[in-house]
Scaffold this motif. Structure first.
Motif: not given
Length: 986
Positions: A42-45, A40
């Protein structure tokens, strides 16, 4: 970004959440999630995702040395406050032409806030008495960006700031090309390739060269290889990005084609050899070698080497090997035919010396740029090799013995175009290319006419045109005069609060509108004024803070907590113009500096002390108005003081001593000794960079603050200096055993001439000295010494005595005059315990000469000791008692006559005693007539001897009583005591 610019280098100061030590593990996890379609975004830096999957080379600033010798298309630098000049030079120079260098800064309200930004390195510049570090280097760095035509400064919305307004008018670079689209240099290179097309192995390899300089270098290397005498040393010198490693790689491929079997390559790290091994493989391709068929590449299994290539095995004709070794593994070079040393300037000088030997040697060194700032290689080693080569050429003409040396230089750039604006900006900012701009001196004035000036650092680093020229000239003297320099020295000069700069100038003609010639530069650091509490804490913790080198080292060596409270100045550097060396300018500058700190130039009264105080410069620029970034205009300040201040116009700091810390060499030590400096510390472990021992010397200044007892020339330093000499003399047999005897003699500085000295004043009393000597020398030792001085024994008989005598002599307890050579022989044998063979090599004397000097010294010792102690030694020497034979007073005949007379007199006396009536009475027969008659009547016969026995009627007791009463009546020896019968004469 990675696809447009090839390889990308990303650096930061520390491991953060964005780049931890588990990045490989996290990259694998991200790849697995991507393959499963479970990632995802969106959840990973985003930055972590980019770093792990974008093909970046991520490197911490502390590990940035491993990128030397590599080329990147883009460089991203984070954590501006952690940047140092070394890091800038190390990283920016790896970016190829057309690449990008990105500096990431936090949001700033004003660019001038960089001036006051606290840099990480400032923590090392602060000391207890000097805690305010300035931001002069950052100010100069920011001002230099405005002059760099290839620099763009933007805000976080990518708006170009006014400091980079020049970027709006970019014009294409004009290129001179011929009808074939080739420049003049490219045409020359093409002609060279065509000329050597049919030569093997030169022809195929030269086609891989990118510049004419590189092509000529490869040809020179191959000439030495094909010569096969293995007696050449070739040094390749160039700035960064000139193709040194590539030229070496092609040359090694040529050596394999020429049949060389054992080739070793070395560098500070195998990662520095990435380009070298890459071009070895390209050379193999040109020579039609096939990987896995003709050769194999072996990668390192060591995790520290990051799978770098460490060996290439070749099988085409016979077994051949190209092997990486670490620089300190010189013992592996027994079977080597060719040794290649890449980035030699980054390897400690003594290590490079240990690598050289009777085989073909290729050296590569960067002369400008980060690696080239350690000038020890080009200044010392290459100069020595060149001198040896000239001597060989003169002494052995036409002979094949001796080493040949050749120096090759590359000037054309490959990594980026010639006159690259980024390279020019970086060289100017960090003073990397100053050795080519040392100005010639038109006139050398007498040292007595020169004056010392104080340099105002605010003006020096203000980025004014004249200030920049003066700074470049100062740094040129630094680089030309010292064995080790780094770009970080520039930041130390600029920002360190305790540092001050002085320059020695000739007579200045104010009518001439030009900068005066700099004859000598001195950089000093104020030290001391440390509280007693801090000194005690440092001793108890065993930790020395940054700065204040001399006070902390003095405190550690002598466990003294008072000395750190004194104020002093450490001379960090003293550099003289190359054209003015050994002409007295350094001595003149030191003399003026000493007089300045002793207050001899201007009297300092209490009024001066209160009013004449250096007011801190207000660090405000004309552009520091409260305006937005898009309106801010940066330019150098105009409200600056004079660059140079005469010493009479500046109040000196009140100091108690001057000190120096330097690498111990004979020339340097004699220079400081000449100026009345004395050592108090010499490191027992030599430096890994230069192979020299660290030495610290001190010179007390005239001061009324310290009470000194006695009339010692060294003042308060006297007892400490004597203690150091004692310790040094003890260490000569261990840590300093290999030290050159001239240097050891200079450090000890013994008194060897007692011709004008009264011996009685040297020793308290000869009797007291003799009593103390009994603990060291026995009477048997003195006897062995006598025997040796009379040439009746070998010198090995007294080697144990020599150690004792040498120790006493160099402590000044034996006032004997010697020559310098005699004292040197005594030091080598008695203190350093060297054998005669080593002394022959070192002193350039024959064995017989050394032994002749040695026996002369021993004779002086024996004569002196025998003179003050002969009587007492004789009386205390244990001896066996002997029978004394003396001649007779009378003749033998008289002696015999006298003895005969004595015997006759004795016999006569004895006879008279025997005929004494009282003695004969014991044999009387009681009632003799009657007993006698009875004996006859009983039929007794008279024997032939006329004797007859008559039985006595007295008891045994009576007989014994009679016997006891007469001494002469005792039984003769041999008579039977049991008989009671007596004999009588008839």
């Amino acid at each position: 970004m990675a696809s447009n610019y090839g390889t990308v280098l990303c650096s930061s100061s520390s491991v953060t959440s964005r780049a931890t030590s588990h990045k490989k593990k996290r990259a694998k996890q991200i790849k697995k999630l991507m393959q499963r379609g479970l990632l995802d975004p969106e959840k990973v830096d985003p930055f972590s995702l980019f770093v792990e999957t974008g093909g970046l080379t991520y490197c911490l600033y502390k590990d940035s040395e491993r990128i030397l010798g590599n080329t990147f298309g883009m460089c991203i630098l984070q954590d501006f406050e952690a940047l140092t000049p070394n890091l800038l030079a190390r990283t920016i120079e790896t970016v190829e032409g057309g690449g990008l260098i990105v500096l990431l800064l936090r949001s700033l309200s004003s660019l001038t806030s960089l001036y006051t930004m606290v840099m990480d390195v400032h923590e090392r510049f602060r000391t207890e008495s000097h805690s305010e570090a300035a931001g002069r280097f950052n100010e100069r760095f920011l001002l230099s960006l405005a002059s760099c035509k290839a620099c763009v400064v933007m805000d976080d919305e990518l708006n170009i700031l006014p400091i980079s307004s020049h970027i709006r008018s970019i014009t294409p670079v004009p290129v001179k090309e011929d009808s074939e689209g080739l420049s003049e240099a490219e045409r020359d290179l093409k002609n060279l390739k065509d000329q050597l097309h049919d030569d093997f192995p030169v022809g195929p390899l030269i086609k891989k060269c990118c510049t004419l300089d590189q092509g000529k270098a490869v040809i020179t290397f191959l000439d030495a290889i094909l010569d096969k005498t293995l007696r050449s040393t070739l040094a390749l010198l160039a700035a960064r990005g000139r193709g040194k490693s590539a030229a070496l790689g092609l040359a090694v491929a040529g050596a394999i084609a020429a049949g060389y079997s054992n080739i070793f390559v070395t560098a500070p790290s195998p990662e520095n050899l990435k380009t070298l091994f890459e071009f070895i493989c390209k050379g193999f391709d040109a020579l039609e070698y096939k990987e896995h068929i003709d050769y194999d590449i072996v990668k390192s299994a060591n995790p520290e080497f990051k799978k770098a290539t460490v060996r290439i095995n070749i099988y085409k004709r016979h077994r051949q090997t190209i092997q990486y070794i670490q620089p300190h593994e010189h013992e592996k070079l027994s079977q080597v035919e060719l040794l290649v040393v890449d980035e030699a300037a980054a390897i400690p000088l003594p290590v490079v010396k240990s690598l050289l030997g009777p085989y073909l040697v290729f050296l590569s060194s960067t002369v400008n740029g980060y690696e080239g700032t350690g000038r020890s290689l080009s200044l010392k080693l290459l100069q020595k090799l060149e001198e040896q080569s000239h001597m060989t050429a003169k002494n052995v003409e036409g002979s094949l013995s001796g080493r040949l040396f050749k120096k090759i230089e590359l000037n054309e750039s490959i990594r980026y175009a010639s006159a690259d604006p980024i390279e020019s900006w970086l060289n100017a900012l960090l003073c990397l290319d100053v050795t080519n701009s040392i100005p010639s001196i038109s006139r050398l004035p007498p040292p007595s006419e020169c004056d010392l000036y104080y340099v105002n650092r605010d003006t020096l680093f203000s980025y004014h045109k004249d200030s920049e020229l003066f700074l470049q000239r100062m740094m040129a003297l630094y680089v030309a005069s010292h064995y080790k320099n780094s770009p970080n020295d520039l930041q130390l000069m600029a920002d360190a609060p305790a540092h001050h700069l002085f320059v020695l100038l000739g007579p200045v003609d104010e009518s001439e509108n030009k900068l005066p010639d700099i004859l000598c530069v001195i950089q000093v650091s104020l030290e001391g004024q440390i509280s007693r509490k801090s000194a005690v804490k440092s001793l108890s913790d065993g930790h020395q803070p940054f700065g204040d080198q001399i006070p902390w080292k003095f405190c550690e060596q002598f466990r003294d907590t008072v000395f750190p409270s004194l104020s002093g100045a450490r001379i960090v550097r003293i550099a003289t113009h190359p054209s003015a060396m050994k002409l007295g300018y350094g001595s003149a500058a030191m003399e003026l500096l000493t007089r300045y700190y002793e207050g001899q130039f201007t009297p300092i009264s209490e009024v001066d002390f209160e009013t004449n105080v250096d007011s801190p410069q207000t660090r405000v620029t004309e552009a520091a108005e409260k305006v937005s970034l898009l309106e801010e205009n940066i330019k150098p300040r105009t409200d600056l003081p004079h660059l140079l201040v005469h010493l009479r116009e500046r109040r000196p700091e009140k100091l108690h001593y001057l000190g120096v810390s330097f690498g111990l060499t004979l020339e340097l030590f004699r220079f400081w000794r000449k100026h009345k400096f004395a050592p108090f510390y010499i490191g027992q472990i030599p430096s890994t960079v230069t192979g020299e021992h660290t030495c610290m010397v001190l010179k007390p200044l005239n001061s009324d603050d310290i009470e000194v007892s006695g009339s010692d020339n060294w003042g308060f330093f006297g007892p400490f200096y004597q203690d150091f000499r004692l310790r040094f003399s003890r260490l000569l047999e261990s840590s300093f055993r290999t030290m050159e005897y001239k240097l050891a003699m200079s450090v000890l500085d013994p008194k060897i001439n007692y011709a004008d000295t009264d011996v009685e004043t040297t020793l308290s009393t000869p009797e007291g000295f003799l009593r103390s000597l009994r603990f060291d020398l026995s009477p048997y030792d003195m006897e062995r010494l006598r025997v040796y001085t009379e040439n009746l024994a070998d010198f090995h008989l007294i080697l144990d005595i020599v150690q004792i005598l040498a120790r006493l002599y160099f402590q000044g307890k034996l006032p004997i005059t010697m020559s310098y050579v005699q004292a040197s022989v005594l030091l080598c044998i008695g203190l350093q315990h060297q054998n005669i063979t080593c002394m022959e090599e070192q002193m350039k004397l024959e064995r017989t000469q050394i032994l002749s000097l040695f026996i002369k010294v021993m004779k002086k010792f024996h004569k002196y000791l025998n003179g003050i102690a002969s009587n007492e030694i004789e009386s205390t020497l244990p001896r066996l008692k002997e029978r004394v034979l003396e001649p007779h007073n009378i003749s033998v005949e008289d002696d015999l006559n006298e003895a005969a007379k004595q015997v006759e007199d004795g016999m006569k006396t004895k006879m008279e005693d025997m005929l004494n009536p009282e003695l004969l009475q014991q044999y009387a027969i009681v009632d003799r007539e009657g007993d006698f008659e009875n004996a006859l009547e009983n039929g007794g016969k008279i024997t032939l001897g006329g004797l007859i026995s008559v039985k006595s009627s007295r008891t045994r007791v009576e007989k014994h009583g009679k016997h006891d009463g007469h001494k002469s009546g005792k039984k003769r020896k041999g008579d039977d005591g049991s008989k009671s019968n007596k004999k009588s004469k008839s």
